[in-house]
Design an enzyme around this catalytic site. Structure first.
Site: not given
Ligand SMILES: [Zn+2]
Length: 242
Positions: A56, A106, A110, A199
């Protein structure tokens, strides 16, 4: 409240005592297996030794180091990119796709979706989808909510943008852990059908330090291959016939 009240699964909330309703809502928002705010997957079939490695918050300046490791082991992964990061580093976003990996959505910036309006949420999904399509040519099928937080209106937004949610079987806490802890956590929870979440960025930060993630993947991938697992994209894991 028209949108939220359409969520049939929220109706039982009305008849619950306040504490039970709060516990239910907390699970609906953060629970990895919850589909209250839209259909969501958190694992694949247990019938075969397949694992989906997912990243991510990218792309970031740390992404190429991961691509190099994945390429060396010929392992596909799925990258849930933020639209704003794709716009900041479009060549890297393209490189991820060119290397044969899957790209997921995503959100654009964010944000935390709690208490946000359905139109704000849909706009976040749509802007990311457009940025990814424009700069990489990929049209994502999968969405991972920022911070894993779902909210009213997300299910409808996903349907309208053409996305299905994916959470995780295990998350690495690689943003605040040491390499040994990440490797131990992820290898301990690896199992047939597992979706592992790491991530390759840190929200929208430029030049984030993702060295813990990179070192963890450098150790995890050969370890899991040795244990007989095969790596798949999220699409291949969840829809093996496609
Ligand atoms: Zn994230």
């Amino acid at each position: 409240m028209r949108g939220p009240m359409n969520e049939a699964s929220m109706r039982p909330l009305l008849s619950l005592p306040p504490l039970a309703a709060a516990v239910f809502l907390a699970w609906a928002v953060r629970g990895r297996s919850a589909s209250v705010f839209g259909k969501s997957y958190w694992r694949g079939p247990r019938s075969s030794p397949s694992i989906a490695l997912t990243f991510d918050d990218g792309p970031s300046e740390g992404t190429p180091a991961l691509l190099e490791i994945l390429d060396r082991h010929r392992v596909p992964a799925t990258f849930f990119q933020c639209g704003a990061n794709v716009e900041r580093l479009p060549a890297l976003a393209r490189e991820v796709r060119a290397a044969g990996h899957e790209i997921g959505n995503h959100s654009h910036t964010h944000p935390l979706f709690c208490f946000r309006s359905p139109s704000f949420i849909e706009d976040e999904l749509r802007r990311a989808q457009d940025a990814i399509a424009t700069h990489t040519g990929a049209v994502p099928h999968w969405f991972r909510a920022p911070f894993g937080v779902r909210w009213f209106g997300l299910g409808r937004a996903q349907r309208r943008v053409g996305l299905t949610a994916v959470m995780w079987t295990a998350i690495g806490y690689d943003w605040n852990s040491k390499v040994d802890a990440v490797v131990e956590r992820m290898s301990g929870r690896a199992e047939n059908g597992a979706i592992l979440c790491l991530h390759d960025g840190r929200e929208l930060r430029a030049r984030p330090d993702v060295s813990v993630t990179v070192e963890s993947v450098r150790r995890l991938v050969p370890m899991l291959l040795d244990r007989g697992y095969r790596f798949e994209t999220v699409s291949r894991l969840l829809c093996p016939t496609t």
